[in-house]
Design an enzyme around this catalytic site. Structure first.
Site, PDB file in Angstrom:
ATOM      1  N   HIS A   1      28.447  59.752  21.551  1.00  0.00           N
ATOM      2  CA  HIS A   1      27.274  60.798  21.790  1.00  0.00           C
ATOM      3  C   HIS A   1      27.491  61.555  23.020  1.00  0.00           C
ATOM      4  O   HIS A   1      27.779  60.877  24.102  1.00  0.00           O
ATOM      5  CB  HIS A   1      26.077  59.908  21.249  1.00  0.00           C
ATOM      6  CG  HIS A   1      25.897  58.795  22.237  1.00  0.00           C
ATOM      7  ND1 HIS A   1      26.494  57.629  22.075  1.00  0.00           N
ATOM      8  CD2 HIS A   1      25.059  58.858  23.382  1.00  0.00           C
ATOM      9  CE1 HIS A   1      26.313  56.800  23.068  1.00  0.00           C
ATOM     10  NE2 HIS A   1      25.304  57.277  23.818  1.00  0.00           N
TER      11      HIS A   1
ATOM     12  N   ASN B   1      28.565  58.827  28.161  1.00  0.00           N
ATOM     13  CA  ASN B   1      29.278  57.649  28.786  1.00  0.00           C
ATOM     14  C   ASN B   1      30.078  56.967  27.737  1.00  0.00           C
ATOM     15  O   ASN B   1      30.144  57.100  26.510  1.00  0.00           O
ATOM     16  CB  ASN B   1      28.106  56.591  28.665  1.00  0.00           C
ATOM     17  CG  ASN B   1      26.874  57.208  29.685  1.00  0.00           C
ATOM     18  OD1 ASN B   1      27.182  57.848  30.580  1.00  0.00           O
ATOM     19  ND2 ASN B   1      25.560  56.843  29.318  1.00  0.00           N
TER      20      ASN B   1
ATOM     21  N   ASP C   1      16.161  61.300  21.354  1.00  0.00           N
ATOM     22  CA  ASP C   1      16.504  60.078  21.993  1.00  0.00           C
ATOM     23  C   ASP C   1      15.197  59.021  21.973  1.00  0.00           C
ATOM     24  O   ASP C   1      14.232  59.871  22.216  1.00  0.00           O
ATOM     25  CB  ASP C   1      17.208  60.222  23.459  1.00  0.00           C
ATOM     26  CG  ASP C   1      17.746  58.677  23.969  1.00  0.00           C
ATOM     27  OD1 ASP C   1      18.767  58.887  24.358  1.00  0.00           O
ATOM     28  OD2 ASP C   1      17.003  57.716  24.002  1.00  0.00           O
TER      29      ASP C   1
ATOM     30  N   HIS D   1      24.357  63.257  25.693  1.00  0.00           N
ATOM     31  CA  HIS D   1      23.070  63.345  25.991  1.00  0.00           C
ATOM     32  C   HIS D   1      23.002  64.803  26.499  1.00  0.00           C
ATOM     33  O   HIS D   1      23.692  65.382  27.296  1.00  0.00           O
ATOM     34  CB  HIS D   1      22.959  62.402  27.192  1.00  0.00           C
ATOM     35  CG  HIS D   1      23.010  60.832  27.009  1.00  0.00           C
ATOM     36  ND1 HIS D   1      21.915  60.302  26.479  1.00  0.00           N
ATOM     37  CD2 HIS D   1      23.854  59.901  26.715  1.00  0.00           C
ATOM     38  CE1 HIS D   1      22.167  58.897  26.436  1.00  0.00           C
ATOM     39  NE2 HIS D   1      23.251  58.572  26.589  1.00  0.00           N
TER      40      HIS D   1
ATOM     41  N   GLN E   1      27.714  52.965  28.666  1.00  0.00           N
ATOM     42  CA  GLN E   1      27.515  52.974  26.897  1.00  0.00           C
ATOM     43  C   GLN E   1      26.853  51.889  26.323  1.00  0.00           C
ATOM     44  O   GLN E   1      27.492  50.933  26.739  1.00  0.00           O
ATOM     45  CB  GLN E   1      28.988  53.535  26.479  1.00  0.00           C
ATOM     46  CG  GLN E   1      28.864  53.915  25.092  1.00  0.00           C
ATOM     47  CD  GLN E   1      30.307  54.233  24.420  1.00  0.00           C
ATOM     48  OE1 GLN E   1      31.307  54.095  25.061  1.00  0.00           O
ATOM     49  NE2 GLN E   1      30.170  54.741  23.232  1.00  0.00           N
TER      50      GLN E   1
HETATM   51  P1  5GP Z   1      24.287  55.400  25.960  1.00  0.00           P
HETATM   52  O1  5GP Z   1      23.712  54.359  26.956  1.00  0.00           O
HETATM   53  O2  5GP Z   1      25.089  54.532  24.923  1.00  0.00           O
HETATM   54  O3  5GP Z   1      25.013  56.520  26.545  1.00  0.00           O
HETATM   55  O4  5GP Z   1      23.069  56.053  25.145  1.00  0.00           O
HETATM   56  C1  5GP Z   1      22.449  55.540  24.285  1.00  0.00           C
HETATM   57  C2  5GP Z   1      21.081  56.107  23.769  1.00  0.00           C
HETATM   58  O5  5GP Z   1      20.711  56.012  22.645  1.00  0.00           O
HETATM   59  C3  5GP Z   1      19.948  55.857  24.783  1.00  0.00           C
HETATM   60  O6  5GP Z   1      19.337  56.704  25.696  1.00  0.00           O
HETATM   61  C4  5GP Z   1      19.087  55.116  23.733  1.00  0.00           C
HETATM   62  O7  5GP Z   1      17.682  55.408  24.044  1.00  0.00           O
HETATM   63  C5  5GP Z   1      19.311  55.823  22.698  1.00  0.00           C
HETATM   64  N1  5GP Z   1      19.162  55.232  21.421  1.00  0.00           N
HETATM   65  C6  5GP Z   1      19.372  53.862  20.937  1.00  0.00           C
HETATM   66  N2  5GP Z   1      19.173  53.481  19.680  1.00  0.00           N
HETATM   67  C7  5GP Z   1      18.653  54.475  19.419  1.00  0.00           C
HETATM   68  C8  5GP Z   1      17.878  54.740  17.974  1.00  0.00           C
HETATM   69  O8  5GP Z   1      17.923  54.014  16.987  1.00  0.00           O
HETATM   70  N3  5GP Z   1      17.440  56.303  17.717  1.00  0.00           N
HETATM   71  C9  5GP Z   1      17.246  57.091  18.554  1.00  0.00           C
HETATM   72  N4  5GP Z   1      16.951  58.261  18.612  1.00  0.00           N
HETATM   73  N5  5GP Z   1      17.985  56.859  20.165  1.00  0.00           N
HETATM   74  C10 5GP Z   1      18.481  55.653  20.145  1.00  0.00           C
END
Ligand code: 5GP
Ligand code: ZN
Length: 138
Positions: free
Chosen positions: A101, A88, A32, A103, A95
């Site tokens: 995805h 999420n 991440d 975590h 999300q």
């Molecule tokens: P969510 O909030 O949707 O559950 O998690 C999205 C996650 O994706 C966040 O922890 C954020 O840091 C990560 N993230 C967003 N864009 C990118 C990206 O371009 N590359 C990587 N490796 N992580 C990303």
């Protein structure tokens, strides 16, 4: 099944570079970019599913198997003391990227990271009402 507008489709396909810690035909696991702790990673299916509700059952089974494998690797190689798995669905649940995805968050004694919620105080009656609602007895 890919979505042209989806950044995680592009990352999963290798079109956008990422720090990949595991890859097979169906999944890529990446670090991440905004990690909660050292080693915070994301399991991405290579096909586009918006969230858990769109994820086919057989993929869901593979995701949890993979999560277990990656958690064991991080425990061993990063010397993690504990582990959180978070997933999420929808904006109201946090999300921000609408490609399923999971975590994987290694935890370390004293890491001071906070992952949690404010606990409610339901009565036994309230819990029973909720139970009935969920199982369809209401
Ligand atoms: P969510 O909030 O949707 O559950 O998690 C999205 C996650 O994706 C966040 O922890 C954020 O840091 C990560 N993230 C967003 N864009 C990118 C990206 O371009 N590359 C990587 N490796 N992580 C990303
Ligand atoms: Zn996607």
């Amino acid at each position: 099944m890919k979505d042209d507008q989806c950044i995680f489709c592009k990352i999963a396909a290798g079109e956008i570079p990422s720090k990949t810690i595991y890859e097979d035909e169906e999944f890529r696991v990446i670090l991440d970019l905004g990690p909660a702790t050292k080693g915070h990673a994301l399991i991405l299916p290579k096909d586009h599913y918006k969230d858990l509700f769109e994820l086919p059952e057989e993929k869901a089974e593979k995701v949890i198997r993979l999560a277990k494998k990656m958690a064991a690797a991080m425990k061993e190689n990063l010397h993690a003391d504990g582990f959180n798995i978070i997933q999420n669905n929808s904006e109201c649940a946090g999300q921000t990227v609408f490609h399923f995805h999971m975590h994987l968050i290694p935890r370390y004694e004293g890491d001071k990271q906070k992952i949690g919620w404010i606990p409610g105080k339901p009565s036994q009656e309230e819990l029973e009402e909720i139970r009935k609602e969920i199982v369809g007895e209401a």
